[in-house]
Design a protein around this motif. Structure first.
Motif, PDB file in Angstrom:
ATOM      1  N   ALA A  59       0.822  -1.213   0.000  1.00  0.00           N
ATOM      2  CA  ALA A  59       0.000   0.000   0.000  1.00  0.00           C
ATOM      3  C   ALA A  59       0.856   1.264   0.000  1.00  0.00           C
ATOM      4  CB  ALA A  59      -0.918  -0.003   1.220  1.00  0.00           C
ATOM      5  N   TYR A  60       2.130   1.159   0.455  1.00  0.00           N
ATOM      6  CA  TYR A  60       2.986   2.332   0.544  1.00  0.00           C
ATOM      7  C   TYR A  60       4.071   2.357  -0.526  1.00  0.00           C
ATOM      8  CZ  TYR A  60       0.617   3.594   4.764  1.00  0.00           C
ATOM      9  OH  TYR A  60      -0.363   3.975   5.640  1.00  0.00           O
ATOM     10  N   ALA A  61       4.094   1.320  -1.364  1.00  0.00           N
ATOM     11  CA  ALA A  61       5.085   1.290  -2.440  1.00  0.00           C
ATOM     12  C   ALA A  61       4.982   2.504  -3.356  1.00  0.00           C
ATOM     13  CB  ALA A  61       4.947  -0.012  -3.234  1.00  0.00           C
ATOM     14  N   PRO A  62       3.763   2.974  -3.720  1.00  0.00           N
ATOM     15  CA  PRO A  62       3.675   4.149  -4.599  1.00  0.00           C
ATOM     16  C   PRO A  62       4.275   5.418  -4.000  1.00  0.00           C
ATOM     17  CG  PRO A  62       1.599   2.957  -4.582  1.00  0.00           C
ATOM     18  CD  PRO A  62       2.437   2.386  -3.487  1.00  0.00           C
ATOM     19  N   LEU A  63       4.356   5.485  -2.668  1.00  0.00           N
ATOM     20  CA  LEU A  63       4.899   6.674  -2.015  1.00  0.00           C
ATOM     21  C   LEU A  63       6.420   6.675  -2.015  1.00  0.00           C
ATOM     22  CD1 LEU A  63       2.534   7.004   1.078  1.00  0.00           C
ATOM     23  CD2 LEU A  63       2.461   8.322  -1.024  1.00  0.00           C
ATOM     24  N   GLY A  64       7.030   5.537  -2.352  1.00  0.00           N
ATOM     25  CA  GLY A  64       8.483   5.454  -2.314  1.00  0.00           C
ATOM     26  C   GLY A  64       9.032   5.596  -0.914  1.00  0.00           C
ATOM     27  N   LEU A  65       8.278   5.157   0.072  1.00  0.00           N
ATOM     28  CA  LEU A  65       8.645   5.331   1.476  1.00  0.00           C
ATOM     29  C   LEU A  65       9.697   4.311   1.895  1.00  0.00           C
ATOM     30  CD1 LEU A  65       8.043   6.821   4.124  1.00  0.00           C
ATOM     31  CD2 LEU A  65       6.174   5.202   4.528  1.00  0.00           C
ATOM     32  N   GLU A  66      10.820   4.787   2.446  1.00  0.00           N
ATOM     33  CA  GLU A  66      11.854   3.891   2.961  1.00  0.00           C
ATOM     34  C   GLU A  66      11.315   3.140   4.177  1.00  0.00           C
ATOM     35  OE1 GLU A  66      14.955   3.418   1.772  1.00  0.00           O
ATOM     36  OE2 GLU A  66      14.652   4.792   0.092  1.00  0.00           O
ATOM     37  N   HIS A  67      11.763   1.889   4.349  1.00  0.00           N
ATOM     38  CA  HIS A  67      11.241   1.106   5.469  1.00  0.00           C
ATOM     39  C   HIS A  67      12.283   0.131   6.018  1.00  0.00           C
ATOM     40  CE1 HIS A  67      10.621  -1.675   2.062  1.00  0.00           C
ATOM     41  NE2 HIS A  67      10.778  -2.633   2.974  1.00  0.00           N
ATOM     42  N   VAL A  68      12.061  -0.267   7.265  1.00  0.00           N
ATOM     43  CA  VAL A  68      12.846  -1.299   7.944  1.00  0.00           C
ATOM     44  C   VAL A  68      11.857  -2.228   8.628  1.00  0.00           C
ATOM     45  CG1 VAL A  68      14.488  -1.806   9.803  1.00  0.00           C
ATOM     46  CG2 VAL A  68      14.868   0.169   8.318  1.00  0.00           C
ATOM     47  N   VAL A  69      12.088  -3.534   8.520  1.00  0.00           N
ATOM     48  CA  VAL A  69      11.215  -4.534   9.139  1.00  0.00           C
ATOM     49  C   VAL A  69      11.970  -5.197  10.285  1.00  0.00           C
ATOM     50  CG1 VAL A  69       9.876  -6.644   8.788  1.00  0.00           C
ATOM     51  CG2 VAL A  69      10.014  -4.931   6.954  1.00  0.00           C
ATOM     52  N   THR A  70      11.336  -5.283  11.453  1.00  0.00           N
ATOM     53  CA  THR A  70      11.972  -5.908  12.613  1.00  0.00           C
ATOM     54  C   THR A  70      11.082  -7.008  13.173  1.00  0.00           C
ATOM     55  OG1 THR A  70      11.004  -4.453  14.301  1.00  0.00           O
ATOM     56  CG2 THR A  70      13.010  -3.681  13.199  1.00  0.00           C
ATOM     57  N   ARG A  71      11.705  -7.919  13.903  1.00  0.00           N
ATOM     58  CA  ARG A  71      10.970  -8.983  14.587  1.00  0.00           C
ATOM     59  C   ARG A  71      11.787  -9.474  15.759  1.00  0.00           C
ATOM     60  NH1 ARG A  71      13.317 -13.869  13.487  1.00  0.00           N
ATOM     61  NH2 ARG A  71      14.583 -14.016  11.572  1.00  0.00           N
ATOM     62  N   ARG A  72      11.130 -10.162  16.662  1.00  0.00           N
ATOM     63  CA  ARG A  72      11.802 -10.788  17.794  1.00  0.00           C
ATOM     64  C   ARG A  72      12.594 -12.001  17.323  1.00  0.00           C
ATOM     65  NH1 ARG A  72      12.088  -8.765  23.171  1.00  0.00           N
ATOM     66  NH2 ARG A  72      10.193  -7.607  23.631  1.00  0.00           N
ATOM     67  N   GLU A  73      13.746 -12.228  17.911  1.00  0.00           N
ATOM     68  CA  GLU A  73      14.502 -13.428  17.613  1.00  0.00           C
ATOM     69  C   GLU A  73      13.737 -14.669  18.074  1.00  0.00           C
ATOM     70  OE1 GLU A  73      19.221 -12.213  17.865  1.00  0.00           O
ATOM     71  OE2 GLU A  73      18.197 -12.919  19.660  1.00  0.00           O
ATOM     72  N   SER A  74      13.874 -15.728  17.328  1.00  0.00           N
ATOM     73  CA  SER A  74      13.300 -17.004  17.749  1.00  0.00           C
ATOM     74  C   SER A  74      14.215 -17.626  18.806  1.00  0.00           C
ATOM     75  CB  SER A  74      13.172 -17.940  16.550  1.00  0.00           C
ATOM     76  OG  SER A  74      14.461 -18.284  16.063  1.00  0.00           O
ATOM     77  N   PRO A  75      13.708 -18.583  19.599  1.00  0.00           N
ATOM     78  CA  PRO A  75      14.565 -19.228  20.606  1.00  0.00           C
ATOM     79  C   PRO A  75      15.828 -19.823  19.998  1.00  0.00           C
ATOM     80  CG  PRO A  75      12.270 -19.766  20.998  1.00  0.00           C
ATOM     81  CD  PRO A  75      12.310 -19.034  19.694  1.00  0.00           C
TER      82      PRO A  75
END
Length: 356
Positions: A177-193
């Motif tokens: 949905a935000y690809a047309p805006l050319g918005l920079e992004h970073v994706v984070t998540r919790r480490e698995s065990p």
């Protein structure tokens, strides 16, 4: 004894008590405070401002200050560079005075409502707005991101989207949905065990990429309560111990865990990151539609060929932007830029600060 009539008295016979409060002659000349020491405001706490003096040097120290009366009602917010006089040693029990605010490179603010032009200042002198949203728990709401983008564009501040909790849901659909805006992004998540060296305290995958984006910059973290801002900050600046909270099972919204904005220095870096309290509304009553258009300078030049009173929106009759962009007058990114502008302009037109 000679008796005098009332007519024999004049004002010189009346004893006037001096007004002690106004006995000192007033002057319009204000002290220049040429000896004022520069400091950065890092927090505001019950009428006191916490500042850092000699930033980035071996003499760096924390100094508590109060506002000088001559500043009036001028807001002093985290990120501000100010002039201090008085005791700037930073010793316990000492108090300096803020006597001036240096010119700001940027000033981020919001209003309580879209029809309320009263500004609520957030932070000053930042060059990056980090919009933090969770992919799940709580559910992501694009209205907040759109509104933050408007505020960032108008203030001339770059924007970065950080998506947390990618271990609960894939980010692809939301990012589309935000690809047309050319918005920079970073994706984070919790480490698995399996990934974590300490399963009891899992780390954050994607943290190093975020750290690189923030390095050497003054950034502000903005987002709803419960999306993980404090978790990120605690990982970025170990020892911060910003409180983290759970999401309400009934409302699906987070509980306010940060009650005030706080600026922190990144370890081994000249960058700063400012954490703000979670917001439940983000009004844009202080933003004029023309300000948003001015943020899209390439489109603003073309809009001069539009008829008077043109809204430049998709349903605007005889809007010149459509034809000019189609002709390539706005460059190769013209259609994308026009779509981005109209999307954010619709946010201003909807007039619903709670649609976040």
């Amino acid at each position: 004894m000679v008796r005098r009539s009332v007519r024999d008295f004049d004002e010189s016979d009346v004893r006037v008590r001096p007004n002690r409060r106004g006995s000192r002659p007033r002057t319009k000349d204000r002290p220049k405070h040429e000896d004022a020491v520069t400091a950065r405001v890092v927090a505001v706490d019950r009428g006191r401002w916490r500042t850092v003096v000699a930033e980035g040097t071996a003499q760096q120290r924390a100094v508590t200050a109060m506002r000088a009366r001559e500043l009036g009602r001028s807001p002093v917010v985290p990120g501000d560079l100010v002039g201090l006089v008085g005791d700037v040693s930073g010793r316990d029990g000492t108090l300096a005075r803020i006597v001036r605010i240096q010119e700001r490179s940027s000033f981020l603010r919001r209003s309580a409502d879209d029809d309320d032009a009263t500004e609520r200042p957030l932070v000053a002198n930042v060059d990056l707005m980090v919009m933090v949203t969770a992919l799940a728990d709580p559910e992501p709401r694009g209205g907040m991101i759109d509104r933050c983008l408007v505020a960032a564009y108008v203030a001339g501040v770059e924007a970065l989207l950080v998506l947390t909790k990618a271990d609960l849901r894939s980010p692809e659909e939301f990012l589309a949905a935000y690809a047309p805006l050319g918005l920079e992004h970073v994706v984070t998540r919790r480490e698995s065990p399996a990934e974590s060296e300490d399963p009891a305290r899992p780390g954050v995958v994607g943290l190093e990429e975020l750290r690189e984006r923030l390095s050497g910059r003054i950034s502000v973290l903005v987002g709803h309560s419960g999306v993980g801002k404090s978790t990120l900050l605690n990982a970025l600046v170990p020892g911060t111990d910003r409180a983290t909270g759970q999401v309400n099972d009934v409302t699906g919204r987070g509980r306010h865990t940060s009650s005030s904005a706080l600026a922190l220095q990144l370890p081994g870096d000249d960058g700063w990151v400012i954490d703000t309290p979670g917001v439940r509304s983000f009004g844009l009553g202080h933003v004029d539609p023309e300000q948003l258009l001015d943020a899209f300078a390439d489109l603003a030049d073309l809009a001069e060929e539009c008829p008077r009173g043109c809204t430049h929106l998709e349903d605007a009759p005889d809007c010149a932007l459509d034809e000019l962009v189609e002709q390539g007058r706005a460059g190769t990114a013209g259609p994308t830029r026009l779509a981005s502008y109209r999307r954010l302009a619709e946010v201003l037109r909807r007039n619903d600060p709670w649609d976040v």
